[in-house]
Design a protein around this motif. Structure first.
Motif, PDB file in Angstrom:
ATOM      1  N   ARG A 194       0.278  -3.605  11.439  1.00 27.96           N
ATOM      2  CA  ARG A 194       0.121  -2.279  10.901  1.00 27.96           C
ATOM      3  C   ARG A 194      -0.649  -1.335  12.088  1.00 27.96           C
ATOM      4  NH1 ARG A 194       3.742  -1.763   7.699  1.00 27.96           N
ATOM      5  NH2 ARG A 194       4.659  -3.093   9.300  1.00 27.96           N
ATOM      6  N   ALA A 205       2.951  -2.158   3.200  1.00 22.49           N
ATOM      7  CA  ALA A 205       1.994  -1.145   3.159  1.00 22.49           C
ATOM      8  C   ALA A 205       1.960  -0.416   4.706  1.00 22.49           C
ATOM      9  CB  ALA A 205       0.626  -1.738   3.077  1.00 22.49           C
ATOM     10  N   GLY A 206       1.991   0.845   4.566  1.00 23.95           N
ATOM     11  CA  GLY A 206       2.272   1.674   5.470  1.00 23.95           C
ATOM     12  C   GLY A 206       3.547   2.258   6.052  1.00 23.95           C
ATOM     13  N   PRO A 212      -1.969   3.490   9.732  1.00 23.67           N
ATOM     14  CA  PRO A 212      -2.176   3.054   7.787  1.00 23.67           C
ATOM     15  C   PRO A 212      -3.446   2.469   7.728  1.00 23.67           C
ATOM     16  CG  PRO A 212       0.002   2.483   8.447  1.00 23.67           C
ATOM     17  CD  PRO A 212      -0.614   2.616   9.786  1.00 23.67           C
ATOM     18  N   TYR A 216      -5.833  -0.112  -1.032  1.00 22.26           N
ATOM     19  CA  TYR A 216      -5.909  -0.635   0.248  1.00 22.26           C
ATOM     20  C   TYR A 216      -4.679  -1.011   1.008  1.00 22.26           C
ATOM     21  CZ  TYR A 216     -10.993  -0.917  -0.863  1.00 22.26           C
ATOM     22  OH  TYR A 216     -11.942  -0.510  -1.362  1.00 22.26           O
ATOM     23  N   PRO A 217      -4.392  -0.566   2.247  1.00 25.14           N
ATOM     24  CA  PRO A 217      -3.257  -0.847   2.669  1.00 25.14           C
ATOM     25  C   PRO A 217      -2.994  -2.311   3.107  1.00 25.14           C
ATOM     26  CG  PRO A 217      -4.494   0.085   4.586  1.00 25.14           C
ATOM     27  CD  PRO A 217      -5.483  -0.060   3.044  1.00 25.14           C
ATOM     28  N   ASP A 226      -0.253   9.943   7.758  1.00 21.44           N
ATOM     29  CA  ASP A 226      -1.371   9.672   8.217  1.00 21.44           C
ATOM     30  C   ASP A 226      -1.859  10.474   9.335  1.00 21.44           C
ATOM     31  OD1 ASP A 226      -1.450   7.269   6.601  1.00 21.44           O
ATOM     32  OD2 ASP A 226      -0.317   6.280   8.219  1.00 21.44           O
ATOM     33  N   TYR A 235       1.845   2.221   0.004  1.00 24.60           N
ATOM     34  CA  TYR A 235       0.414   2.201   0.278  1.00 24.60           C
ATOM     35  C   TYR A 235      -0.141   0.930   0.240  1.00 24.60           C
ATOM     36  CZ  TYR A 235       0.175   7.554   0.326  1.00 24.60           C
ATOM     37  OH  TYR A 235       0.482   8.511   0.376  1.00 24.60           O
ATOM     38  N   SER A 236       0.395   0.120  -0.603  1.00 27.11           N
ATOM     39  CA  SER A 236      -0.218  -1.196  -0.862  1.00 27.11           C
ATOM     40  C   SER A 236       0.934  -2.112  -1.090  1.00 27.11           C
ATOM     41  CB  SER A 236      -1.381  -1.171  -1.768  1.00 27.11           C
ATOM     42  OG  SER A 236      -1.846  -2.463  -2.127  1.00 27.11           O
TER      43      SER A 236
END
Length: 667
Positions: A4, A363-364, A280, A295-296, A99, A323-324
């Motif tokens: 990530r 996530a990301g 991210p 949280y990622p 981001d 996002y998660s």
């Protein structure tokens, strides 16, 4: 799977004609995503990211396009956004999910009107950015003046990381002020990035520029301050890390130089994206509407935002930011707005208008979902509790056209087109004129609606008659007014009863509702119905029927009947109470005022200023550069229809202008 920390979700944003799409094309070429460079207006196939026929015809970006490319060990998920203010929603929703960003500025024109809008959008979503001063090869290029403009007009702590080697037609490359090397770009397409020693004639100037950079950066690093005071050499790794941390905290804006069209400086920009922009995991924790922290983490519950839709022949394509959590084809998730289960079919990664299958998104990631029925701004999540990510800002339309189908067979095709466009674009609004019964389309400007009219004809083969454009006026109030309204109906059987008291007053917000009811004078379950009635009353004003804005409603009391009171009764009472209060609060009409920026050769400056004044324009000032002048003014939208034709006539076709919504003001 790529870590990530090695992913960059970035957007490229700028004023129209700053060279965003040309820059995107070079990024794709140097990262190996494409193997031949095409130009925006150079014939051939056209730029990769401008794939719509209307984009090729007008030579502008209309819709944001997403792609993924690899620069060394960093994966860059890139969104190229439009520069024209009429398509500002594309920038808005891209920045909502990205981001980091690259703000592109023209080395000649510097900070322009849409640069200010883009800066405001980046600040709204707290997006760290790099600035790239493009078109260093153009006559009149002056990067130092542009940097000063960034500092003065955008209030950013902008400092050059590079020093130019020549400018205008003598622009050869850049001096890297961190590594103190001269960077040149050789080969047919500038693909050979060569580092050499700094030319003797520029060493003193480069050293002064480096000292200025280090002096600014020392404010963010105690070790660097100590080393500077001790006269020690600063290691480049410390400079890179300090720039990165200051950029992530939004306290510093690194500025780079180049000419995308001449294939110079793009590789340095890609290095800077990898070095300084956030992954991210670096971004601030995302807050949902319920103030839950997200949280990622790929192993956590899924939270994803549908930020853009396109409706195609096979169904809906939904651009989604994870996002998660983790998402796979076949997963069942929840849409938190509808509270319905959603089956995920195929996942794809977009490359402009081409698709590549994806087996898993974590996530990301930014991916597109095929065949999912949802609205723009919906949140997908798994498990309890259901959470909703905060919605993106959607500007209000300022211009309206009446359209009617030319033939009966066009009617169904027109209806399909309008429903699709309204679903895809939150700034494209649809309504019916109550007097004539004709269909009204509203948007952000003449070009915005012109593009949709072209698409109605090209994509749906429907022909329409188009009325004259109308301005989207508003109504507001000048003073406070009270209301004390009793709604009572008795017609055999249960009656209807509601009684409310309170007042309205002017406010800076479009609408504010405040509940001050105490002691159970109105049961809590009826308060939402009161607010709904107030909002409904704001849809049509007392003077000309325009929507009402800038009103605060305070509900402070009333009474109810244990049998005859209902939500419907309180909603009706609220609607009628506010209509009476607005009539007593000295309502007046507001008209949209546009910020107009005209770039004209110096010999036509007097003519252009005189014409703007004749349109009731308020001249804000002008800036004279080499051979031309930039004039800024505020003008009522009603006086700007057809301005492009008039400006061409005044200046022999040599001037250009941009226009964006500034504010509403009393007409």
């Amino acid at each position: 799977m790529i870590p990530r920390t090695r992913i960059r979700n970035i957007g490229i944003s700028a004023h129209i004609d700053s060279g965003k799409t040309t820059l995107s094309e070079r990024i794709l070429f140097y990262t190996g995503r494409i193997h031949a460079i095409e130009e925006v207006r150079g014939g051939g196939k056209g730029a990769t990211m401008d794939f719509m026929p209307e984009e090729k015809l007008h030579g502008i970006t209309i819709t944001s396009a997403a792609t993924t490319c690899q620069w060394h060990d960093t994966q860059i998920n890139l969104i190229d956004t439009p520069g024209h203010v009429d398509f500002t929603i594309e920038v808005e929703r891209a920045l909502r999910v990205l981001d980091g960003a690259v703000m592109v500025l023209c080395a000649v024109a510097g900070v322009q009107s849409q640069s200010i809008t883009v800066d405001r959008q980046m600040k709204r979503y707290r997006v760290p950015r790099l600035a790239f001063i493009n078109k260093m090869d153009r006559t009149g290029a002056d990067p130092f003046r542009v940097v000063q403009g960034i500092r003065d007009r955008l209030q950013l702590n902008a400092v050059l990381l590079q020093y130019p080697i020549g400018s205008e037609d003598q622009f050869q490359g850049v001096i890297d002020l961190v590594e103190m090397t001269a960077d040149y770009f050789e080969g047919e397409n500038g693909e050979n990035h060569v580092k050499k020693s700094i030319p003797k004639s520029l060493r003193d100037e480069a050293q002064q520029a480096r000292e200025k950079l280090l002096d600014t950066l020392s404010l963010f690093s105690e070790p660097m301050t100590e080393m500077l005071l001790a006269g020690e050499e600063i290691p480049k790794e410390l400079i890179w890390e300090t720039i990165r941390q200051a950029t992530l905290s939004l306290e510093f804006t690194p500025v780079l130089l180049g000419s995308a069209f001449k294939n110079k400086g793009v590789q340095n920009l890609l290095d800077a994206v990898a070095l300084y922009l956030p992954s991210p995991v670096d971004r601030e924790v995302v807050k949902t509407a319920e103030l839950v922290s997200v949280y990622p983490n790929p192993d956590a519950s899924l939270v994803a935002l549908a930020f853009k839709l396109t409706v195609e022949s096979f169904g809906q394509l939904t651009y989604t930011r994870i996002y998660s959590g983790t998402l796979k084809p076949g997963d069942t998730v929840y849409n938190s707005r509808t509270e319905q289960r959603v089956q995920i079919g195929r996942l794809v990664r977009m490359h402009a208008n081409k698709r590549e299958e994806v087996k898993v998104a974590v996530a990301g990631d930014i991916v597109a979902l095929l065949g999912v029925d949802c609205a723009s701004g919906d949140t997908f999540c798994s498990g309890e509790p259901l959470v909703s990510l905060e919605k993106m800002f959607v500007p209000e339309p300022v211009i309206t056209l009446a359209i009617t189908p030319k033939k009966q067979e066009d009617s169904d095709r027109l209806s399909k087109a309008l429903n699709r466009f309204q679903r895809e674009d939150p700034t494209f609004r649809l309504s019916i004129d109550p007097e004539s019964g004709s269909t009204l389309i509203s948007g952000m400007g003449e070009l915005h609606l012109e593009i949709y009219l072209e698409r109605i004809q090209r994509e749906y083969n429907a022909e329409v008659y188009v009325g004259n454009p109308a301005v989207a006026y508003r109504e507001t109030i000048r003073q406070q007014a009270t209301f004390d309204y009793r709604f009572k109906k008795q017609s055999g059987g249960p009656g209807q009863y509601a009684h409310i008291t309170g007042w309205i007053e002017p406010t800076d917000q479009p609408f504010v509702f405040e509940n001050r009811v105490a002691g159970g004078a109105i049961p809590k379950e009826y308060i939402p119905a009161c607010e709904k009635g107030f909002r409904e009353a704001m849809q049509s004003g007392q003077l000309e029927g325009y929507p009402v804005t800038g009103v605060k409603v305070v509900l402070d009391g009333g009474s109810y009947h244990p049998i005859d009171s209902s939500e419907l009764a309180f909603r009706s009472a609220s609607h009628q109470a506010i209509e009476g209060a607005i009539a007593n609060a000295k309502p007046y009409i507001l008209e949209p005022i546009m910020l107009v920026e005209v770039e004209t050769p110096n010999e036509f400056m007097g003519r252009v200023q005189g014409d703007l004044s004749s349109r009731r324009g308020l001249l804000l000032g002008s800036e004279t550069m080499q051979g031309y002048t930039v004039i800024r003014a505020e003008v009522a939208l009603a006086r700007m229809f057809g301005y492009s034709t008039e400006l061409r006539s005044l200046t022999s076709g040599m001037a250009t202008f941009s226009m964006e919504f500034a504010c509403y003001r009393q007409s």
